[in-house]
Design a protein around this motif. Sequence first.
Motif, PDB file in Angstrom:
ATOM      1  N   ARG A 189      47.593 -16.684 -70.351  1.00 40.66           N
ATOM      2  CA  ARG A 189      48.774 -17.060 -71.177  1.00 40.66           C
ATOM      3  C   ARG A 189      48.852 -15.539 -71.209  1.00 40.66           C
ATOM      4  NH1 ARG A 189      43.018 -15.903 -72.282  1.00 40.66           N
ATOM      5  NH2 ARG A 189      42.776 -14.314 -73.911  1.00 40.66           N
ATOM      6  N   LYS A 190      49.809 -15.239 -71.963  1.00 37.61           N
ATOM      7  CA  LYS A 190      51.159 -13.979 -71.949  1.00 37.61           C
ATOM      8  C   LYS A 190      50.150 -12.676 -72.002  1.00 37.61           C
ATOM      9  CE  LYS A 190      55.692 -12.599 -72.445  1.00 37.61           C
ATOM     10  NZ  LYS A 190      57.184 -12.860 -72.843  1.00 37.61           N
ATOM     11  N   GLY A 191      50.365 -11.539 -71.728  1.00 34.64           N
ATOM     12  CA  GLY A 191      49.440 -10.754 -71.715  1.00 34.64           C
ATOM     13  C   GLY A 191      48.010 -10.524 -70.854  1.00 34.64           C
ATOM     14  N   SER A 192      47.913 -12.008 -70.466  1.00 35.50           N
ATOM     15  CA  SER A 192      46.004 -11.459 -69.168  1.00 35.50           C
ATOM     16  C   SER A 192      46.814 -11.069 -68.007  1.00 35.50           C
ATOM     17  CB  SER A 192      45.796 -12.468 -69.730  1.00 35.50           C
ATOM     18  OG  SER A 192      45.912 -13.960 -68.973  1.00 35.50           O
ATOM     19  N   GLY A 193      46.107 -11.131 -67.163  1.00 36.41           N
ATOM     20  CA  GLY A 193      47.004 -10.976 -65.736  1.00 36.41           C
ATOM     21  C   GLY A 193      45.735 -11.911 -64.723  1.00 36.41           C
ATOM     22  N   TRP A 194      45.947 -11.444 -62.942  1.00 33.60           N
ATOM     23  CA  TRP A 194      45.630 -12.256 -61.976  1.00 33.60           C
ATOM     24  C   TRP A 194      44.394 -11.731 -62.219  1.00 33.60           C
ATOM     25  CZ3 TRP A 194      48.230 -16.266 -59.998  1.00 33.60           C
ATOM     26  CH2 TRP A 194      49.769 -16.376 -60.393  1.00 33.60           C
ATOM     27  N   HIS A 195      43.213 -13.296 -61.921  1.00 31.66           N
ATOM     28  CA  HIS A 195      41.468 -12.620 -61.402  1.00 31.66           C
ATOM     29  C   HIS A 195      41.649 -14.285 -60.140  1.00 31.66           C
ATOM     30  CE1 HIS A 195      41.059 -11.573 -65.761  1.00 31.66           C
ATOM     31  NE2 HIS A 195      40.130 -10.634 -65.545  1.00 31.66           N
ATOM     32  N   ALA A 196      40.473 -14.006 -59.967  1.00 32.51           N
ATOM     33  CA  ALA A 196      40.562 -14.385 -58.361  1.00 32.51           C
ATOM     34  C   ALA A 196      39.188 -14.906 -58.783  1.00 32.51           C
ATOM     35  CB  ALA A 196      40.018 -13.621 -57.439  1.00 32.51           C
ATOM     36  N   GLN A 197      38.634 -16.473 -57.895  1.00 29.17           N
ATOM     37  CA  GLN A 197      37.392 -17.199 -57.712  1.00 29.17           C
ATOM     38  C   GLN A 197      36.608 -16.759 -56.963  1.00 29.17           C
ATOM     39  OE1 GLN A 197      39.286 -20.789 -58.208  1.00 29.17           O
ATOM     40  NE2 GLN A 197      39.490 -20.546 -60.380  1.00 29.17           N
ATOM     41  N   PHE A 198      34.705 -16.569 -57.052  1.00 29.84           N
ATOM     42  CA  PHE A 198      34.329 -16.185 -55.603  1.00 29.84           C
ATOM     43  C   PHE A 198      33.018 -17.209 -55.526  1.00 29.84           C
ATOM     44  CE2 PHE A 198      36.417 -12.168 -56.905  1.00 29.84           C
ATOM     45  CZ  PHE A 198      36.947 -11.852 -56.332  1.00 29.84           C
ATOM     46  N   GLN A 199      32.159 -16.973 -54.918  1.00 28.39           N
ATOM     47  CA  GLN A 199      31.145 -17.949 -54.321  1.00 28.39           C
ATOM     48  C   GLN A 199      29.786 -17.159 -53.648  1.00 28.39           C
ATOM     49  OE1 GLN A 199      31.792 -21.503 -52.602  1.00 28.39           O
ATOM     50  NE2 GLN A 199      32.427 -22.615 -54.555  1.00 28.39           N
ATOM     51  N   ALA A 207      34.642 -10.229 -61.867  1.00 29.78           N
ATOM     52  CA  ALA A 207      34.755 -11.381 -62.574  1.00 29.78           C
ATOM     53  C   ALA A 207      36.199 -11.560 -63.107  1.00 29.78           C
ATOM     54  CB  ALA A 207      33.359 -12.138 -63.338  1.00 29.78           C
ATOM     55  N   ASN A 208      35.269 -10.297 -64.178  1.00 27.94           N
ATOM     56  CA  ASN A 208      36.702  -9.762 -64.811  1.00 27.94           C
ATOM     57  C   ASN A 208      37.615  -8.703 -64.307  1.00 27.94           C
ATOM     58  OD1 ASN A 208      34.994 -10.898 -66.939  1.00 27.94           O
ATOM     59  ND2 ASN A 208      33.739  -9.289 -67.564  1.00 27.94           N
ATOM     60  N   TYR A 209      37.869  -8.529 -63.112  1.00 27.10           N
ATOM     61  CA  TYR A 209      38.804  -7.418 -62.594  1.00 27.10           C
ATOM     62  C   TYR A 209      39.743  -8.583 -62.315  1.00 27.10           C
ATOM     63  CZ  TYR A 209      40.465  -4.504 -59.168  1.00 27.10           C
ATOM     64  OH  TYR A 209      41.857  -3.488 -58.582  1.00 27.10           O
ATOM     65  N   GLU A 210      41.187  -7.594 -63.361  1.00 29.64           N
ATOM     66  CA  GLU A 210      43.207  -7.433 -62.814  1.00 29.64           C
ATOM     67  C   GLU A 210      43.154  -7.348 -61.629  1.00 29.64           C
ATOM     68  OE1 GLU A 210      43.961  -7.833 -66.559  1.00 29.64           O
ATOM     69  OE2 GLU A 210      43.146  -9.719 -67.621  1.00 29.64           O
ATOM     70  N   GLY A 383      54.519 -14.032 -67.151  1.00 30.51           N
ATOM     71  CA  GLY A 383      54.941 -12.793 -66.708  1.00 30.51           C
ATOM     72  C   GLY A 383      54.482 -11.822 -66.634  1.00 30.51           C
ATOM     73  N   ALA A 384      53.127 -12.314 -65.881  1.00 31.02           N
ATOM     74  CA  ALA A 384      52.563 -11.165 -65.007  1.00 31.02           C
ATOM     75  C   ALA A 384      52.781 -12.260 -63.132  1.00 31.02           C
ATOM     76  CB  ALA A 384      50.701 -11.798 -65.130  1.00 31.02           C
ATOM     77  N   ARG A 385      52.737 -10.674 -62.449  1.00 33.70           N
ATOM     78  CA  ARG A 385      53.707 -10.464 -61.270  1.00 33.70           C
ATOM     79  C   ARG A 385      52.748 -10.402 -60.517  1.00 33.70           C
ATOM     80  NH1 ARG A 385      59.314  -8.150 -61.192  1.00 33.70           N
ATOM     81  NH2 ARG A 385      60.819  -9.383 -62.174  1.00 33.70           N
TER      82      ARG A 385
END
Length: 1054
Positions: A189-199, A207-210, A383-385
């Motif tokens: 959603r707007k206002g949030s950032g990009w995260h990564a998926q890991f194994q 996990a919460n690192y933006e 809106g998150a680049r």
Amino acid sequence: MASTASTNPAHAHFESFVQAQLCRDVLSSFQGLCEALGLEPGGGLPQYHKIKAQLNYWSAKSLWAKLDKRASQPVYQQGQACANTKCLVVGAGPCGLRTAVELALLGARVVLVEKRTKFSRHNVLHLWPFTIHDLRALGAKKFYGRFCTGTLDHISIRQLQLLLLKVALLLGVEIHWGIAFTGLQPPPRKGSGWHAQFQPSPPAQLANYEFDVLISAAGGKFVPEGFTIREMRGKLAIGITVNFVNGRTVEETQVPEISGVARIYNQKFFQSLLKATGIDLENIVYYKDDTHYFVMTAKKQCLLRLGVLLQDLPETDQLLSSANVVPEALQRFARAAADFATHGQLGNLEFARDAHGRPDVAAFDFTSMMRAESSARVQEKHGARLLLGLVGDCLVEPFWPLGTGVARGFLAAFDAAWMVKQWAEGAGPLEVLAERESLYQLLSQTSPENMHRNVAQYGLDPATRYPNLNLRAVTPNQVQDLYDVEDKEHVHRKGDKTDSGVSLLGSAGTEELLHWCQEQTAGFPGVRVTDFSSSWADGLALCALVHRLQPGLLEPSELQGMGALEATSWALKVAEHELGIAPVLSAQAVVSGSDPLGLVAYLSHFHSAFKNMPPSSGPVSQAPSGTPSAILFLGKLQRTLQRTRAKEEAETPSTEESPVSEPSVPPSLPSEHQEAGAEDLCELCGQRLYILERFCVDGHFFHRGCFRCHTCEVTLWPGGYGQHPEDGHFYCLQHLPQEGPKEADSNGSPENQELPIPDDNNIQPDPSPPVPPVKGVSLVPSPSQPTRRLIRLSSLERLRLSSLAIIPDPGTEPPPKPPRSCSALARQALEGSFVGWGVPVQAPQAPEATGKMEESPFSSEEEDEKEEEMPSEPDLEQTLQTFANNAGTMTKYPTWYRTLMRRAKEEEMKRFCKAQTIQRRLHEIEAAMRELETEGTKLELALRRQSSSPEQQKKLWLEQLLQLIQKKNSLVSEEAELMITVQELDLEEKQWQLDQELRGYMNQKETLKTEADRQSEDRVLRKLLDVVNQRDALIRFQEERRLSEMASETGAQG
């Protein structure tokens, strides 16, 4: 000092951290250091300042000084340039760690994830001068005392990762081990950032690192979604790497390294290897570091014959799978090759162990090289680049023989960090991407020679590294497809653009070709061209075309009384010998009009070579614009070789003949098999030949794939083969049978030889090895030679050695020129490491190049200079010292011989890289031609088939076939240009070897020479003169072409 360090736990942890040689020890000692100082690891650049402030330890001060010097560069803005940027780096390889270090110096928060838990790769990497300086500036000598001491210019991957890991930890990079990056998680959603998926499941903090920047350095097998990868495919290439335990004994340190020796210019070495062991290689490299590291390219047939591969499977993955590779046979293969290359001086070779505890030897495939179409992308959602960048092998897979992997990887790391800085400063996405792509265009062209010479000035700013920099080479409009906004579909670039710049025949190709032929033959009596069959049946039209393009070759008066077949045959041969246009059909086919499609293909060669020539022009210049002059030169060189061999067998050798001045000889009438449509069937396999498959040699037609050496079955390249007059077979120059006693070795064919078992000690170099031996082997092949070992240098060689620009200390007298015996010992030491070409070929360049070496990073800082003088690892310097024990003057000039050694290794590496670049491109051309042949065969079958296809469809097929022919002509011309360079390398090597052999005979006293010695000396002298004449012809050809190109440019401007 030890007692002082023991009283402070932080000091002890720091010492353990510096000296740790395992990844887990580095991490545990750094964790202990942070706990002792009351700090949390991964705190960014502020953490480094806290460690430095609290650890007031004498042993750490030199390291702080180096890191402070780097961090104080204006480009980093005191660590505030990217203070609000969060980055995720995937992969802890050398390039990923180097990128993380630069981002940390910019002040960004950097998190790095690595799926492995330890560093275990022993393979050794070649370092360019700037990478050596860069790593020294980061404290490499503090972490690894043997780093690039003396003349060393390489380091193992494991050691490089360890020292970069230590720097990254000190600069506050947060590192997570045993965690694999699996993909991106867009903002919901707007206002949030990009995260990564890991194994497997990562810690909550990760996990919460933006983040707003993702840099992938995870290797060629993993590229983030959205990037398009282009495959550069060549001929099947099987590499073998092996690491042996380095016991660091005196004997081991005295074994010279091999910066690279390649078959393409040193065939004698590989022929000796084949005879002695049955091993057939393309090249071999030997570096000495933590291990004795060898890497080589082996031929598939050799691996099958020696039992390394069980089956010849079509797919490369299956061919080199663990189920098809016999480990014991592979180990014997690698041990035998390494033992031969080092003259057995390494003793009992013991395999180092890999991460799984197995012998560290592996076979790998580098047939295909992968390259990303773009180096960066931008994704935007809600809106998150997110800025994505590639570095390391996932950007460009390096071609290992060139030794460019780490150097270009570091350059890409700097460019990626510079991109992040521009991003953090608020530049627009398209502007950032356009500038990054402009830099990416430069990457594959970089070499130590075409970058800024002053490596001490290199920094993050591209202007400090690249001369002639144009950051606007790519415009923002050209990178719009790299910017993905919201849910817009990814726009992939189109496929391979290799041939996008090829000038094709045009939409109306056959009409244009016919019109061009009419223009060129207009005005000749009895010639009227209206089609591609009957108009050429009498041979006059073809003779007129040749006469128009090169007046004087076929005078009209010479055609009187000739029949159609004789005139056509004459024109075909003159066009091949004097214009470089190889026939694709026989004279009989032209006269009978039975193959109009083949005639169209043949005439298209003339059109592509001479289409820019005005119809009424006079004689063509020596090398007209577009003329395949390299093909012409190679053809003349090939015929000169054949005539020279024939004269030698008749005992009338010629030493003055030049391949460029070959006269035109009227051809004989075609043979019976030529009259029978010889172009339709391959001379060797008897199978059908299609137009794009036809390869003509002396009027005989072959499949290109069938035209192989009769002995080793390697594909024969233009100018690189010969035909034996007795058996009629074609051979590569390495296996071309020689007259006299040399053929006596043919019964020792490697086909029936078994690979020696590991414990055998009988794998020794051939009695006449390809390079002058270090000891115990005579240079003269005569059994009557006395045992004396005096080697005299020629005047030119003495001039080259004495002209080295070594500047003595102020206030001291310049050293006298070393005596001849000392120079000979130095020369012999260089030759022992396969560097007969180590001293520059062109004497005037030696002082300049040597002076540059004196300004190299080896003398950039006083501390490094002192460390270099300390013989902590003798290696090659110790080798040279050993050879010079009896020449006391050598020890008085350490700078002289150290510079000589560096210069020799540089020249060796340049020569090897040049040869490997050519060989790789030749293999790519061969693969591209196979694809063109396959596609052309389908089109030709469709055209020749009596079908009811619409006329428009047939016309389209014909246009496509002509386009393929045009592409093939372009590849053939490029191949010939490359073979000219191969000839140059080969002649340089032959001249050096013959000079060495001749000097060995001349150093004998006349009273001790036998009649056989005198005859051999005369034979070597004739060969040397012949090689000199060939080099002279090559130089004249290159000069004529250069002048012709200048004249063409001047005419175009006029």
